[in-house]
Design a protein around this motif. Structure first.
Motif, PDB file in Angstrom:
ATOM      1  N   ARG A 267      38.957  43.073  38.627  1.00 37.29           N
ATOM      2  CA  ARG A 267      38.333  43.379  37.356  1.00 37.29           C
ATOM      3  C   ARG A 267      38.762  42.303  36.354  1.00 37.29           C
ATOM      4  NH1 ARG A 267      40.308  49.678  37.429  1.00 37.29           N
ATOM      5  NH2 ARG A 267      39.287  50.255  39.394  1.00 37.29           N
ATOM      6  N   GLU A 268      38.014  42.179  35.332  1.00 33.44           N
ATOM      7  CA  GLU A 268      38.381  41.186  34.337  1.00 33.44           C
ATOM      8  C   GLU A 268      39.725  41.541  33.673  1.00 33.44           C
ATOM      9  OE1 GLU A 268      35.333  40.315  31.542  1.00 33.44           O
ATOM     10  OE2 GLU A 268      33.746  39.998  33.059  1.00 33.44           O
TER      11      GLU A 268
ATOM     12  N   ALA B 289      49.864  32.466  37.121  1.00 36.62           N
ATOM     13  CA  ALA B 289      48.813  32.823  36.163  1.00 36.62           C
ATOM     14  C   ALA B 289      47.497  33.096  36.901  1.00 36.62           C
ATOM     15  CB  ALA B 289      48.618  31.693  35.167  1.00 36.62           C
ATOM     16  N   VAL B 290      46.878  34.230  36.583  1.00 30.67           N
ATOM     17  CA  VAL B 290      45.603  34.643  37.214  1.00 30.67           C
ATOM     18  C   VAL B 290      44.585  34.927  36.114  1.00 30.67           C
ATOM     19  CG1 VAL B 290      44.433  36.332  38.660  1.00 30.67           C
ATOM     20  CG2 VAL B 290      46.739  35.581  39.230  1.00 30.67           C
ATOM     21  N   THR B 291      43.380  34.395  36.262  1.00 31.49           N
ATOM     22  CA  THR B 291      42.273  34.638  35.324  1.00 31.49           C
ATOM     23  C   THR B 291      41.086  35.199  36.105  1.00 31.49           C
ATOM     24  OG1 THR B 291      42.977  32.826  33.874  1.00 31.49           O
ATOM     25  CG2 THR B 291      40.695  33.598  33.662  1.00 31.49           C
TER      26      THR B 291
ATOM     27  N   GLY C 131      33.205  49.419  40.426  1.00 30.86           N
ATOM     28  CA  GLY C 131      33.275  49.125  39.002  1.00 30.86           C
ATOM     29  C   GLY C 131      31.941  48.686  38.433  1.00 30.86           C
ATOM     30  N   ASP C 132      30.878  49.081  39.130  1.00 30.40           N
ATOM     31  CA  ASP C 132      29.520  48.725  38.665  1.00 30.40           C
ATOM     32  C   ASP C 132      29.334  47.214  38.491  1.00 30.40           C
ATOM     33  OD1 ASP C 132      28.820  51.400  38.608  1.00 30.40           O
ATOM     34  OD2 ASP C 132      29.472  51.658  36.532  1.00 30.40           O
TER      35      ASP C 132
END
Length: 713
Positions: free
Chosen positions: A111-112, A138-140, A236-237
């Motif tokens: 998910r974001e 770090a994860v984006t 999560g649609d």
């Protein structure tokens, strides 16, 4: 907020398409404690998964690894001992044996909100030892941009095919939902009927899976150029889809448009079309005796559009044309079309136009045309139809006669066009020798008449002429009738043969000779008629010669007065109403003077004249005679023609003067003798318009040389 991972997972090698990074740089924080993390930021997409690669070294043997999520890169993270609910069942170790010091983890169903910094902690629960590494990963997480992979094989109408849709990512998380949708040419969404779908999950490697859906159906030509969409839905649609255009190879029936009938001289335009994919190659050919004609120089075509054009068409362009559609290097469709050219040719007449009488006249008139023409036979100057037909008509007249000769007209009626052709029929015929063909023998002269009719005009032969050298033949023609008259002297045969012939045949007849004697009454009538004619002719000649004699007498009188004074007697002819010259044909020239009569040498026409009275008169008697009443005497006039040679005018005058002087003395005696002799004869006389002059032939013959010949112009 932190993440604690207790559940071991299988160790696997993460490939590049999972979104994880390669191993990074090692960081040693204390002696014996080092950690290796990826350099830089790890980027992943929502709905997919991310792998954080990690390895470490410690001075103790850890039994557990714990990952914490931190808000910032600096400082300490909140180390809660509970697992956050949003990460439950989404995080797994790639290597369950911690003693291998592989601390890599995979986060599924991203998910974001999963974006942040992650910190590693290792523990040995038996020895109660633990160590937290300061270095963080770090994860984006961004929105999902990857699309499903849709594979469409070549589709051929009527042949079953399968479409494949593969979800993006190789994650071991929740399996996504894959659906198919169809959009037609008019943007109407629909599902493909008669289709079957199948979902497949394929394990690629330990910890990675591939999710695939297949669609099996029978494509049709209607499916060409439509759109098919594969939609993948994650937890999560989070959804993604891929749309592609479907191309179906197909070819439909060949269609030919354009007028198949064209008038000669116009342009033929035909179009052959076939709906197909990919486009077909269109070719035209002409059928020639049930075989395709390879030579196509007589027309032009466009293989791309299928247009056929023939300019200024003729009758030879009629026939069958074949349109062939070649699709994917294979000949799939062919279609024939019949082209008809509307035309007409000039009528043609066959048959003999020259026939013999009694034969059969047969003439055929035909006109090459399409559609067939109506043929009609008529005769010139007649509105009666003798025969008619379609395409051709044969005129048959049995037992023809001369009346069938003439001009015949063949008329071809074709739609709005009328053409005619004429022919002249000639009937050759000849009749028998007609009644009235006879021979008459009178004295020693045989005259035969032979009459016959025919076409061409008959010619005559007289076998009787073969033994004679003196004969005459006279032929007269009136329309189709020929009359041949032959006259022969000294013919002794009792029968004469007349032969008439032309191209048709020959006819003969024996003509019986009839001896003809003149009847008494008729002889007298003929004699009287001849006498009347003789009197009339003699009268006219007498008038002419009287005028000539008068002129000569006056001329002689003048010369006597000049040349001889001793001569006291004068011969004079008296003409009433002045000088009158009467010609042989009875015409009268009044007012002709002596000078005109004697102007130059002329041809003189002489005649033998019998004068009943020729007297010498003195001048005193001339006046007396003029006062006396005129009494017409009778004489017989016979014409005798003589020719006078022309001489020069001057020489003639001198000759006349000398001659007159020489004969002057003799003239008195001759004249006196003539008068005396005439008085003693008393011959029968006929009428003459010469007044007071009586003459006879013998006297004139003698006196002619004395006083007439030099002066008769």
């Amino acid at each position: 907020m932190f993440l604690l991972l207790w559940t071991p997972v299988l160790l696997c090698e993460i490939s590049a398409d999972t979104g994880a990074s390669v191993w990074g740089q090692q960081h040693c924080e204390q002696q014996g404690y080092c950690v290796t993390l990826s350099e830089g930021e790890l980027t992943a997409e929502a709905g997919l998964c991310v792998v954080i690669p990690c390895s470490f070294t410690t001075i103790f043997t850890p039994t557990h690894v714990i990952w914490y999520k931190c808000k910032t890169a600096e400082g300490k993270c909140d180390k809660s001992q509970s697992v956050q609910s949003e990460f439950r069942d989404r995080v797994s170790l790639l290597e369950p044996d911690v003693s291998q010091r592989n601390c890599s983890i995979m986060i599924n169903d991203l998910r974001e909100s999963d974006s942040g910094f992650y910190q590693l902690r290792v523990e040995d629960t038996k020895e109660k030892e633990a160590f937290t590494f300061i270095s963080k990963a770090a994860v984006t997480v961004k929105g999902l941009s990857q699309k499903p992979t849709v594979v469409i094989p070549p589709l051929t109408a009527g042949q079953q095919s399968t479409l494949t849709c593969t979800a993006p990512g190789l994650c071991s998380g929740s399996a996504p939902d894959i659906t198919w949708s169809w959009r037609g040419k008019r943007n109407n969404d629909s599902y493909i009927t008669g289709n079957t779908t199948e979902f497949k999950t394929e394990i690629v490697t330990a910890g990675t899976q591939r999710h695939t859906s297949t669609l099996t159906f029978n494509p049709l030509a209607e499916h060409h150029s439509t759109s098919v969409t594969c939609t993948v839905s994650f937890r999560g649609d989070i959804t993604t889809e891929e749309t592609q255009t479907v191309n179906v190879s197909y070819v439909k029936e060949v269609q030919i448009t354009g007028s198949r009938k064209v008038t000669e001289g116009e342009t033929l335009s035909l179009t052959c079309s076939v709906e197909s994919f990919p486009p077909s190659l269109i070719t035209w050919a002409k059928m020639n005796e049930s075989e395709l004609q390879e030579d196509t120089d007589t027309f032009t075509q466009d293989q791309r559009t299928g247009a056929l054009s023939i300019y200024n068409v003729t009758a030879e362009d009629s026939g069958q044309y074949v349109c062939t559609a070649t699709h994917l290097n294979k000949t799939h469709k062919m279609r024939n079309v019949t082209v008809t050219v509307i035309y007409i040719r000039k009528p043609q007449i066959s048959g003999s136009t020259a026939v013999n009488e009694g034969d059969v006249l047969s003439l055929t008139c035909s006109a090459e045309s399409f559609p067939p023409s109506v043929i009609m036979w008529t005769k010139l100057s007649s509105n009666t139809t003798l025969h008619n037909g379609t395409g051709s008509a044969t005129l048959v007249i049995p037992n023809v006669t001369a009346e069938h000769s003439g001009q015949y007209i063949c008329t071809a009626n074709h739609l709005n066009t009328t053409l005619t052709e004429r022919v002249t029929v000639t009937v050759t015929w000849i009749t028998e020798i007609q009644t009235g063909s006879v021979c008459e023998l009178q004295s020693d002269v045989l005259t035969c008449w032979c009459v016959s009719e025919g076409f061409p005009l008959p010619t005559f032969k007289w076998p009787l002429l073969e033994d004679h050298t003196q004969y005459s033949v006279v032929t007269s023609v009136s329309k189709q009738t020929v009359n041949s008259t032959v006259t022969v002297r000294n013919h002794g045969n009792t029968a004469v043969e007349c032969v008439a012939s032309n191209e048709n045949r020959e006819v003969k007849a024996n003509l019986t000779i009839q001896t003809k004697l003149p009847e008494a009454g008729k002889s007298e009538e003929i004699f009287q008629t001849a006498s009347r004619l003789e009197v009339i002719i003699a009268f006219l000649i007498g008038v002419v010669l009287s005028a000539v004699v008068c002129c000569l007498a006056i001329k002689c009188h003048r010369h006597k007065q000049k040349k001889s004074e001793n001569v006291d007697e004068t011969m004079e002819m008296i003409i009433p109403q002045g000088n009158m010259l009467v010609h042989e044909n009875g015409a009268v020239d009044r007012g002709t003077t002596d000078t005109e009569l004697n102007s130059g040498p002329k041809d003189v026409e002489y005649a033998s004249i019998d004068f009943s009275l020729l007297k010498r008169m003195r001048p005193s008697e001339v006046a007396r005679r003029k006062q006396e009443s005129t009494e017409t005497e009778y004489s017989e006039v016979k014409r005798q023609v003589r020719e006078e040679k022309k001489e020069d005018a001057g020489e003639e005058g001198e000759t006349l003067e000398r001659k007159e002087e020489e004969v002057m003395v003799e003239e008195d005696e001759e004249t006196r003798h003539c008068v005396s002799e005439e008085e003693n004869r008393g011959d029968e006389a006929v009428y003459s318009n010469v007044k007071e002059i009586m003459y006879n032939k013998d006297c004139v013959d003698r006196c002619d040389g004395l006083m007439m010949e030099p002066h008769c112009d």
